[in-house]
Design a protein around this motif. Sequence first.
Motif, PDB file in Angstrom:
ATOM      1  N   ALA A  79      -1.949   1.344   6.551  1.00 34.24           N
ATOM      2  CA  ALA A  79      -2.913   0.960   5.525  1.00 34.24           C
ATOM      3  C   ALA A  79      -4.325   0.864   6.095  1.00 34.24           C
ATOM      4  O   ALA A  79      -5.312   1.138   5.390  1.00 34.24           O
ATOM      5  CB  ALA A  79      -2.503  -0.367   4.896  1.00 34.24           C
ATOM      6  N   LYS A  80      -4.446   0.500   7.372  1.00 36.39           N
ATOM      7  CA  LYS A  80      -5.778   0.385   7.981  1.00 36.39           C
ATOM      8  C   LYS A  80      -6.496   1.731   7.989  1.00 36.39           C
ATOM      9  O   LYS A  80      -7.671   1.824   7.603  1.00 36.39           O
ATOM     10  CB  LYS A  80      -5.669  -0.158   9.413  1.00 36.39           C
ATOM     11  N   LEU A  87      -7.534   2.801   4.496  1.00 38.62           N
ATOM     12  CA  LEU A  87      -8.794   2.149   4.121  1.00 38.62           C
ATOM     13  C   LEU A  87      -9.988   2.836   4.770  1.00 38.62           C
ATOM     14  O   LEU A  87     -11.012   3.077   4.130  1.00 38.62           O
ATOM     15  CB  LEU A  87      -8.760   0.674   4.523  1.00 38.62           C
ATOM     16  N   TYR A 138     -12.474  -5.010   7.414  1.00 40.68           N
ATOM     17  CA  TYR A 138     -13.224  -4.559   6.227  1.00 40.68           C
ATOM     18  C   TYR A 138     -14.703  -4.304   6.522  1.00 40.68           C
ATOM     19  O   TYR A 138     -15.213  -3.207   6.258  1.00 40.68           O
ATOM     20  CB  TYR A 138     -13.120  -5.585   5.086  1.00 40.68           C
ATOM     21  N   ILE A 174     -13.844  -5.349  -2.592  1.00 38.47           N
ATOM     22  CA  ILE A 174     -12.518  -5.403  -1.970  1.00 38.47           C
ATOM     23  C   ILE A 174     -11.826  -6.691  -2.394  1.00 38.47           C
ATOM     24  O   ILE A 174     -12.398  -7.783  -2.278  1.00 38.47           O
ATOM     25  CB  ILE A 174     -12.622  -5.376  -0.436  1.00 38.47           C
ATOM     26  N   ASN A 207      -8.146  -8.751  -1.695  1.00 35.50           N
ATOM     27  CA  ASN A 207      -6.960  -8.810  -0.840  1.00 35.50           C
ATOM     28  C   ASN A 207      -6.101  -9.968  -1.331  1.00 35.50           C
ATOM     29  O   ASN A 207      -6.432 -11.128  -1.112  1.00 35.50           O
ATOM     30  CB  ASN A 207      -7.381  -9.008   0.614  1.00 35.50           C
ATOM     31  N   ASP A 222      -6.218  -4.415  -1.814  1.00 34.77           N
ATOM     32  CA  ASP A 222      -5.339  -4.421  -0.648  1.00 34.77           C
ATOM     33  C   ASP A 222      -4.161  -5.347  -0.951  1.00 34.77           C
ATOM     34  O   ASP A 222      -4.314  -6.565  -1.005  1.00 34.77           O
ATOM     35  CB  ASP A 222      -6.122  -4.899   0.578  1.00 34.77           C
ATOM     36  N   ILE A 275      -1.087  -5.374   0.760  1.00 33.68           N
ATOM     37  CA  ILE A 275      -0.124  -5.170   1.836  1.00 33.68           C
ATOM     38  C   ILE A 275       0.868  -6.332   1.978  1.00 33.68           C
ATOM     39  O   ILE A 275       1.984  -6.152   2.455  1.00 33.68           O
ATOM     40  CB  ILE A 275      -0.856  -4.898   3.177  1.00 33.68           C
ATOM     41  N   ILE A 297      -4.076  -0.197  -2.234  1.00 32.55           N
ATOM     42  CA  ILE A 297      -3.733   0.053  -0.828  1.00 32.55           C
ATOM     43  C   ILE A 297      -2.508  -0.781  -0.482  1.00 32.55           C
ATOM     44  O   ILE A 297      -2.484  -1.993  -0.704  1.00 32.55           O
ATOM     45  CB  ILE A 297      -4.896  -0.324   0.111  1.00 32.55           C
ATOM     46  N   ASN A 298      -1.488  -0.122   0.076  1.00 33.47           N
ATOM     47  CA  ASN A 298      -0.268  -0.847   0.417  1.00 33.47           C
ATOM     48  C   ASN A 298       0.467  -0.069   1.498  1.00 33.47           C
ATOM     49  O   ASN A 298      -0.042   0.932   2.001  1.00 33.47           O
ATOM     50  CB  ASN A 298       0.604  -1.043  -0.835  1.00 33.47           C
TER      51      ASN A 298
END
Length: 400
Positions: free
Chosen positions: A101-102, A105, A129, A170, A172, A204, A206, A234-235
């Motif tokens: 995922a990093k 991103l 981030y 963003i 999270n 995000d 995750i 994002i996952n």
Amino acid sequence: MKPQLANRVHTLSPSTTLAITAKAKELKQQGIDVIGLGAGEPDYNTPQNILDAALKSMNEGHTKYTPAGGLPALKKAIIDKLKRDQELKYEPSEILVGIGAKHVLYTLFQVLLNEQDEVIIPIPYWVSYPEQVKLAGGVPVYIEGTAEQQYKVSPQQIQEVITDKTRAIILNSPSNPSGMLYTEEELKDIAAICKEANIWIISDEIYEKLIYGDAKHVSIAQISDDAKERTLVINGVSKSHSMTGWRIGYAAGNKEVITAMTDLASHSTSNPVTTSQYAAIEAYNGPQDAVEEMRAAFESRLEIIYPKVVAIPGFKVLKPQGAFYLLPDVSEAARKTGYENVDAFVNALLTEANVAVIPGSGFGAPSTIRLSYATSLDLLEAAVSRIDSFVKSKWQEDLL
């Protein structure tokens, strides 16, 4: 010869996380019994069925290049997962599989941002981030979610910092480092602001599978058709299936953005690791018992360890709703034990109490520390006992 480095490298901030980790390893090599509470990964091995699927794929000769954006079978598994868990419908052209995922991103920021484009980043934030935004030529714009706000930001705060340069925000949820979740109502309000300002939402998710108590995970992409269209979800399998080292993450969202990300990936990574992709297919398509087993174990640890951390003098901590971190404000403890700031307090915990924690300065929250409970209960209780004894031994007034 002194190298002439690219200007973008000079924008990066050193990682406080890595600095503490390196120092803890050095002390361990000297034979010192250091307990590390900095782990950002489950302390379980990858489930056996996933290991078996990976080995089977290699034995069957699946060791060559794949499409840059991921195997069709893995994209389908992700699509099925999103439909099953969030009732979200995507096409294969709206899915990119990447190397964790990093990196997904990182790729997203590279295709989304031009020089001086602004990205709203709530504090506390995951350490990468701001750095990834800066590497893409963008400008991080910070808004603080205080402890009184459960470390979440309000629609009004978002609205106040939006300019004609704002490209994205963003979110999270659950959060690293706070473990807090945005509610459906809060997400509706944020989605409305983003629609009005016509900005992207980077969600995000995750830690989505690590939820405790009565809390419920809601993706902002579920809020409305407009929210789904402007959201990049994002996952990945790292936290949910204890597959941090396999490096498989994904983005789901707008077809044009996903196409651009896929084109960039084709020139930077060729494809995600083939064996890892087959493992991820099994992770999503196979039995999910191990996922629930890990979640239940983390929740059990939280219930045991949380009151012990609350009881440490000078520690103020909210009970997290997800992930596997506690984020206590320790500014009073640092002050009352004679340290000029929390970073110095963290260093003393490592060198004197032999407990490694992550200073909150790396997350934009310098009055806090991050404690991970992704380790055994015995070690957790021993570490908290050491911290408690350390604070009480140095407290500069009568605690009674």
